[in-house]
Each structure stands twice: as structure tokens, then as C-alpha cells.
Design a protein around this motif. Structure first.
Motif, PDB file in Angstrom:
ATOM      1  N   THR A  44     -17.117 -42.395   1.883  1.00 42.12           N
ATOM      2  CA  THR A  44     -16.027 -41.866   2.697  1.00 42.12           C
ATOM      3  C   THR A  44     -15.111 -42.990   3.184  1.00 42.12           C
ATOM      4  OG1 THR A  44     -17.443 -41.934   4.637  1.00 42.12           O
ATOM      5  CG2 THR A  44     -17.332 -39.853   3.447  1.00 42.12           C
ATOM      6  N   ASN A  45     -15.374 -44.210   2.736  1.00 44.60           N
ATOM      7  CA  ASN A  45     -14.489 -45.323   3.099  1.00 44.60           C
ATOM      8  C   ASN A  45     -13.079 -45.034   2.587  1.00 44.60           C
ATOM      9  OD1 ASN A  45     -13.278 -48.022   3.373  1.00 44.60           O
ATOM     10  ND2 ASN A  45     -15.380 -48.715   3.649  1.00 44.60           N
ATOM     11  N   ARG A  46     -12.075 -45.283   3.423  1.00 40.95           N
ATOM     12  CA  ARG A  46     -10.692 -45.024   3.009  1.00 40.95           C
ATOM     13  C   ARG A  46     -10.171 -46.116   2.083  1.00 40.95           C
ATOM     14  NH1 ARG A  46      -7.512 -44.669   8.261  1.00 40.95           N
ATOM     15  NH2 ARG A  46      -5.767 -44.243   6.873  1.00 40.95           N
ATOM     16  N   CYS A  47     -10.777 -47.302   2.146  1.00 38.50           N
ATOM     17  CA  CYS A  47     -10.423 -48.370   1.212  1.00 38.50           C
ATOM     18  C   CYS A  47     -11.445 -48.346   0.084  1.00 38.50           C
ATOM     19  CB  CYS A  47     -10.443 -49.725   1.929  1.00 38.50           C
ATOM     20  SG  CYS A  47      -9.194 -49.882   3.204  1.00 38.50           S
ATOM     21  N   TYR A  77     -10.478 -53.563  -4.518  1.00 40.22           N
ATOM     22  CA  TYR A  77      -9.350 -54.310  -3.969  1.00 40.22           C
ATOM     23  C   TYR A  77      -8.799 -55.256  -5.038  1.00 40.22           C
ATOM     24  CZ  TYR A  77     -11.812 -52.611   0.162  1.00 40.22           C
ATOM     25  OH  TYR A  77     -12.483 -51.826   1.071  1.00 40.22           O
ATOM     26  N   THR A  78      -8.678 -54.709  -6.227  1.00 40.19           N
ATOM     27  CA  THR A  78      -8.194 -55.481  -7.369  1.00 40.19           C
ATOM     28  C   THR A  78      -6.888 -54.891  -7.918  1.00 40.19           C
ATOM     29  OG1 THR A  78      -9.746 -54.153  -8.634  1.00 40.19           O
ATOM     30  CG2 THR A  78     -10.420 -56.396  -8.106  1.00 40.19           C
ATOM     31  N   ILE A 112     -16.604 -57.952  -4.172  1.00 43.74           N
ATOM     32  CA  ILE A 112     -15.313 -57.324  -3.928  1.00 43.74           C
ATOM     33  C   ILE A 112     -14.206 -58.350  -4.147  1.00 43.74           C
ATOM     34  CG2 ILE A 112     -13.869 -56.478  -2.021  1.00 43.74           C
ATOM     35  CD1 ILE A 112     -16.295 -55.076  -0.885  1.00 43.74           C
ATOM     36  N   GLY A 113     -13.079 -57.911  -4.696  1.00 45.93           N
ATOM     37  CA  GLY A 113     -11.877 -58.750  -4.706  1.00 45.93           C
ATOM     38  C   GLY A 113     -11.670 -59.564  -5.973  1.00 45.93           C
ATOM     39  N   ASP A 114     -12.642 -59.576  -6.863  1.00 46.77           N
ATOM     40  CA  ASP A 114     -12.476 -60.305  -8.122  1.00 46.77           C
ATOM     41  C   ASP A 114     -12.213 -59.319  -9.259  1.00 46.77           C
ATOM     42  OD1 ASP A 114     -13.006 -62.659  -6.811  1.00 46.77           O
ATOM     43  OD2 ASP A 114     -15.121 -62.739  -7.399  1.00 46.77           O
ATOM     44  N   MET A 172     -25.570 -53.038   2.876  1.00 51.01           N
ATOM     45  CA  MET A 172     -24.408 -52.181   3.140  1.00 51.01           C
ATOM     46  C   MET A 172     -24.813 -50.717   3.036  1.00 51.01           C
ATOM     47  SD  MET A 172     -20.724 -52.900   1.407  1.00 51.01           S
ATOM     48  CE  MET A 172     -19.449 -53.866   2.139  1.00 51.01           C
ATOM     49  N   CYS A 215     -22.983 -51.030   7.618  1.00 51.99           N
ATOM     50  CA  CYS A 215     -21.746 -51.318   6.891  1.00 51.99           C
ATOM     51  C   CYS A 215     -21.537 -50.296   5.777  1.00 51.99           C
ATOM     52  CB  CYS A 215     -21.791 -52.727   6.311  1.00 51.99           C
ATOM     53  SG  CYS A 215     -21.716 -53.987   7.592  1.00 51.99           S
ATOM     54  N   MET A 216     -20.332 -49.719   5.752  1.00 48.02           N
ATOM     55  CA  MET A 216     -20.030 -48.674   4.777  1.00 48.02           C
ATOM     56  C   MET A 216     -19.430 -49.301   3.521  1.00 48.02           C
ATOM     57  SD  MET A 216     -17.296 -45.593   5.002  1.00 48.02           S
ATOM     58  CE  MET A 216     -17.884 -44.755   6.449  1.00 48.02           C
ATOM     59  N   THR A 218     -17.709 -49.551  -0.384  1.00 43.54           N
ATOM     60  CA  THR A 218     -16.430 -49.188  -0.984  1.00 43.54           C
ATOM     61  C   THR A 218     -16.619 -48.528  -2.337  1.00 43.54           C
ATOM     62  OG1 THR A 218     -16.451 -51.381  -1.942  1.00 43.54           O
ATOM     63  CG2 THR A 218     -15.276 -51.107   0.125  1.00 43.54           C
ATOM     64  N   SER A 382     -21.492 -65.086  -1.499  1.00 44.22           N
ATOM     65  CA  SER A 382     -20.401 -65.320  -2.455  1.00 44.22           C
ATOM     66  C   SER A 382     -20.122 -66.802  -2.659  1.00 44.22           C
ATOM     67  CB  SER A 382     -19.133 -64.609  -1.986  1.00 44.22           C
ATOM     68  OG  SER A 382     -18.483 -65.348  -0.990  1.00 44.22           O
TER      69      SER A 382
END
Lengths: 383, 383
Positions: A44-47, A77-78, A112-114, A172, A215-216, A218, A382
Motif C-alpha cells: 500500500t506504499n504510495r511510492c 525509484y528508477t 532501491i534506486g539502482d 521491512m 518499515c513498509m 515498495t 548497501s
């Protein structure tokens, strides 16, 4: 016995090189039918991560014929490039199987992010397509692991059909699902609507009540695919119960493998005016770092529990609350009860019981302790 | 310079033996007037400690002539006997000063669930009454420390009057106040209603935005006592600003002394549609154990920040979010921005900026990192 135990499914798990460790990192699960009903629950995370944005579209018609999963990168987030990578994966699987891409669910997990390495991923998918077999479930379960120390699988036998599942996730884990990828398979003959209800009822009381670290995620996805290959239309009550059992079994495996944890903690809230009150209180306790540190220190610190209960809007009177650790009622009527010294918290399994004295409803929320190892894993992850 | 800097106040700090360490543990602050206006803010926890239950009664008329504080025991979840101990303390102070017990605020801090030693406490109060002096502020600030490594004090000069304060607190700092005892004094001539508004406006943007570990205390009390001894009726804007400054100064001292922390983190949320959106987002990030572990590991992990933002109901679009660590915009438009390697997180002070791109409102929430030392202190605290 794993997700290929029900008839009509093939699976594979291969190494694409997305993980620096060189361990398997691409999994594929295919439903050969004749049915293709499916249901899914997402974070349910919006991101949301790109594969979730894609798979939500896939599942609008409650049908799916395959799911491709990768570890070694969350594709989260890519941006548009990341979505394009997800879409290309679905296209490649569809082409290989002779189906439409809109019937292919995609799941990713990892950092995340890569950006994912599209070439390696494509090579991996080709390998998985070539490797598909009705004995490939265990390899698929291996290939979705990240910081998991072991693969998670479960199977239940119904009256002429089976329900099976695999899961990954080690942190998470909360609050509505986790960094958790779960694939369930069944050869029962059920429609999409029934599958959806069965899955939602099951996740509500299993994965949704797992709150490892507040922690939710993604990328969370729980997918149920139904092949109808057994030809059996199941009794609904039995089917719902088996789906719940497989989810519960996998949830307990996730709990037992949470990053750095030394205790699995069941927080039973009883005497609640409503189930939602019980869940709210259970979650509040599960989110208390001070409580979680105390359990790590084998300290039955009921004061920190009452302090958490007091942050909720549940019905209760502070001077009526009882709290037990492993059955020893160390707090009675909002004050000291039996001596703390009677509590032994050396075992990994800890049960905390909170009696709100406000009704007859109850719920259990599961969490882990907060340890040095958790801090270590999550500060060094990371880097 | 401390709480006895404003005229009309005496204080003392003595050793009663409530702390096993033998350090000072009973403090007394007396307002000799001529005024006795006062205001207080208490924990919003529904499971409150006995001194809070008592002091809420004391403050209904917005008047107070003294506050007695003890460390070495929170007198929380100690039932009717505990309330009786609190009441006896107020009676003893009142008798010693020739005032009514209903003008005596009581605060306690320390372990939850244990009865205070009434005899030791009484001996300590007698000693504090005998020791009262207009130079006793520093000793009082010492006597309220628990796991604090240093005492916290602040003074501001107004136009002909002063505002001063002392505080204790090193953990459980959230979400509406902390395990935090704060006493403010002023010799300005203000009425109870003005004092109340000044205190609430100040705590709303200082102590209320400190979220060290997400755990709400049972004993939090912030008290402002006004002696009017300067004879100055202050300009309201100046007075409000000085109260805010003293609260901010003390809040930053609490943040810097949080249990086990290695970083003080300011989370600035800008571009918000409303201040409450900005606070909600800031709090969500401050509660993420994964984010807090990352800062401990000096890892500018913006993905964990977006994952937290995504759990809120604030107005924003996921693909418009920007995130900076110490001014380096590592996330732009919900995806990778400048290289993470440009961020240096070796200093204790870390500023995270999140731009929601949804408006012009902003707010700052302060938190700490999650460290091995935090886990150690809070797993070993009571054993």
C-alpha cells in the motif's frame, strides 16, 4: 514439495549475474492451465516500485499465466527507464510462452534506486524459459532470496487438489505486507473472484500482521495463480482454510528468518472490544523499539508494553490491564504482578499476552526483537 | 545561568539514595512570587504515571508555587500506593513552605513499575527544603538526570526580565514530548492564560517535533512557572519568542544527548501543501529504523526515505520528490540525482531535506540514528 506440487505449473530458477554473489537471481513460474484465474495483493506504499506499477495493471482482469521474479535489484525509484525494463521482461516472457505480456506479472527485490542490468536480466529470462520444468519450484524459491538465509516453501493437500507457496523476505516486514514476494499456486478450479477473496482473507490475518521492523516496502507482492488442472471445484471453506494455512506457514518462516533477529515474538491481544482494537494495540507494541530491545536483553519489561498500549485509541482502562510473558502475568491491573524473575526468555519463541478487559475479541501480531545484528545489517547493507 | 536566574525562584538538588549510583536524585524549585501563574503540558499517553495524574489536578487553576522532582524511579504503573507516595511528596513540600499541596507539581523519572522508597524520598525532600537557595538551579538540573550524560540548562534575557529552563531526557523522546521533564521559570508578570499559550506554541514546534525513538513516555511534563518578580509585563511577542527559544535550546540539548546516538538528524520537509503534511512526512521518516540505521552507517540511502514518504497521506506525486543529504540532491524527481559519493555523513549533524513539490509550507522534525549503543543501552537498562 513446493509451488510446482499442484498440477499445471512449471518453474525455473537461474543465475543471471544480477547479484554480485553469483547466486541464482531470476525465477519464473508458469501456469499451463487450463485455468488462469489469479489474485494479487500489493504494497500500500504510495511510492511503489516499477514492477508493482506494471503488475497492478496485469491483475485488473484477475488473470495471470506467468510471473517472472528477480532478486539483485528492486527496480524501484528508477523512473521511466526502470518501467521500460519491467515491461521488456514481461514482453520477453510472453514471447517465449506464446501468451500476451498483459498476463505476465513481474516482481523485483533488492536495492532501491539502482537500474537493473537489462542485458543480464534478459539473458537470465531466456535461461529460465529454457529451464522450465514441473520440478523447478525449489530452484525458483532459491532465486528470489536476498538477505534470506534459507528459502521458504509450503504445501497443503486439499480434497483432490493442492495449494502451495514460496516466499522471500527478511526485513521491512510491515505493516501491510513486507519486502516480501510470495507466489501461491493451486490446481483447484476457482474463479478470479473466489481466488481474490481467499487471498485477501488469508493475508489479512497472516502477512498483514507481521511487523518485523515497522518499515513498509515498495515492492511487496503476493500472487495466487490457479491452474484448475486438478479438475476439482473445491469446497470454499476448505480452500480458504488451505490458502490461509500456506500463508501462515510462509509468514512464520519469514518471521523466523528476519534480519538479525534473535526472538520471534507473538503479541496476543485478548479481551478487546473489537478485532481492530486488538490489532492496533498489537501493532503499537510491535513498533516499540524499547520493547524490542528489552526482549533482546531477555528482560520482561511490561512497563514498556503499557506505555505502548497507552498510545492507542483502543477501549481499555489503564488500571485494569494485565500483561503476561510466556504465560507469567508480570503485570496485573496496570501494576506489578508475578515476579519478573519467573519469566524465562532464553527460547527464540516469546509470547506476550495483553488482556484489555474490554470485550471478547482478540488478534495476534508477530514481530522480532531489535538486536545489534539488525543495526549492523541495515547500516552496512548497501555499502 | 539556570532556572534561578529569573528573580523570585529558589532551587535545590540533593541525594536521597533513590539512585543506586549515589548521585543527586531529588530536586525542588520554588516560586516565591509575588505571582504564581503557571502552565504545563503533559504526556498524551493514556497510561500515565502517578505524578502526572496528580500534577494534572494541580494545574487545573493554572497556578503553581513549587515543583518537586525525583530521578531514580518513575512511580509509574505503581497503583494506589504509588499515587499515595506522590501525594505525600506534595504534602511534605507544602508543609515545609507554608503553602497548599494543590500548588505543588510532582515529577518523577526512572524505571517504570517499581515503587519509590517513600522513606528515602521523604528524607531527600527534607534535605532539599533545607538547601533551597537562589543559586540552587544547577544542582536541581543535576538531580533530575537519568541516563543523561550532562545537565541541560538555558536562559534568555528579555526587556527587564528573564526566561530560563532545565531539562532531562535521553530516550523515549516522542511523539508528543519525551521522557522528558522540563521546568521553565520566568520573572515576567504574565497571567496563567498567557503562560499557557506561550508554552503550547513553543512546545508545538520544539519538544513535539523531537522524535528520538518513536516511543511515547508515561511521565513527560513541561512546566512554566511565572514569579512576576521583575515587575515587568512583557511584550507578548517578545515573551513568546523567548519561551520558544529556551524550549528550542533545551530540545537541541536533549537531541544531542540521546541514548547511544551518533548523529543528530534534522529532517526538513519543504514544499508541503500544509504544515501538518510536512510534520507527518517528517515523523514518518524519523520513525524508520531502516533510515536511522543507514545514517548510522553513513549511507545517504534516499530510497528508504521515499519508502517512508510513501506511507503518509500527505499531498505529493511520487515522481516529483526531491531528497537532499546535507545539501546534496541525491534524489531528483523520485529517481537518482547527484551521486551518493558526494555526501559526507561523518559529522554528527545531518540535515535531510525533502521537497514534496506540493505547496509552500514546511516543518522540521529532529531525530537520531539507530546504533549498536542504543540497542545495548535499552536491552541492558533494567538488568
Amino acid at each position: 514439495m513446493t509451488i510446482t506440487a499442484p498440477k499445471g505449473f512449471r518453474a525455473a530458477g537461474v543465475t543471471a549475474g544480477l547479484k554480485p554473489s553469483g547466486k541464482p537471481d531470476v525465477a519464473l513460474v508458469v501456469n499451463d492451465g487450463p485455468g488462469d484465474a489469479a489474485a494479487a495483493v500489493f504494497t500500500t506504499n504510495r511510492c511503489k516500485a516499477n514492477p508493482v506499477l506494471w503488475s497492478e495493471q496485469v491483475m485488473t482482469d484477475r488473470r495471470a499465466k506467468a510471473v517472472v521474479l528477480n532478486s539483485g535489484g528492486a527496480n524501484c525509484y528508477t523512473g521511466p527507464q526502470g518501467f521500460q525494463n519491467t515491461h521488456a521482461s514481461a514482453e520477453q516472457v510472453a514471447e517465449g510462452l506464446g501468451i500476451g505480456p498483459i498476463d505476465v506479472v513481474v516482481c523485483s527485490t533488492g536495492l532501491i534506486g539502482d537500474q537493473l542490468d537489462a542485458e543480464k536480466l534478459s539473458t537470465g529470462i531466456a535461461g529460465a524459459l529454457a529451464d522450465l520444468s514441473d520440478g523447478g519450484g525449489a530452484a525458483a524459491a532459491e532465486a528470489i532470496m536476498t538477505t534470506d538465509t534459507r528459502s521458504k516453501q509450503a504445501v497443503r493437500e486439499g480434497s483432490g487438489y493442492r495449494v502451495a507457496g514460496m516466499a522471500k523476505g527478511a526485513g521491512m516486514l510491515a505493516p501491510a505486507l513486507a519486502t516480501m514476494l510470495v507466489v501461491l499456486t493451486t490446481d483447484a478450479d476457482v474463479d478470479g473472484s473466489t481466488a481474490d477473496r481467499a487471498l485477501r482473507e488469508a493475508t489479512r490475518v497472516t502477512f498483514d500482521r507481521l511487523d518485523s521492523d515497522g518499515c513498509m516496502s515498495t515492492n511487496d507482492t503476493v500472487l495466487l495463480m490457479c491452474s484448475a488442472a486438478s479438475g476439482v471445484r473445491p469446497d470454499e471453506a476448505e480452500f480458504f482454510e488451505l490458502v490461509r494455512q500456506v500463508c501462515h506457514d510462509l509468514a512464520m518462516q519469514l518471521l523466523a528468518d528476519a534480519e538479525g533477529a534473535e526472538h520471534e515474538i507473538a503479541i496476543e491481544v485478548v479481551g478487546a472490544a473489537s478485532e481492530s482494537d486488538a490489532v492496533e494495540v498489537g501493532r503499537a507494541i510491535a513498533r516499540s523499539n524499547l520493547f524490542k530491545c528489552a526482549v533482546y536483553g531477555k528482560d520482561p519489561n511490561w512497563g514498556r508494553i503499557l506505555a505502548s498500549v497507552g498510545t492507542t485509541s483502543a477501549a481499555f482502562e489503564p488500571d485494569e490491564l494485565d500483561v503476561a510473558f510466556n504465560g507469567v502475568w508480570v503485570c496485573r491491573g496496570g501494576g506489578p504482578g508475578e515476579p519478573r524473575g519467573k519469566v524465562d526468555l532464553t527460547d527464540r519463541a516469546v509470547t506476550v499476552t495483553v488482556d484489555l478487559k474490554a470485550g471478547t475479541e482478540s488478534a495476534t501480531v508477530w514481530t522480532n526483537d531489535l538486536t545489534h545484528a539488525y543495526v549492523h545489517e541495515n547500516s552496512a547493507y548497501s555499502t
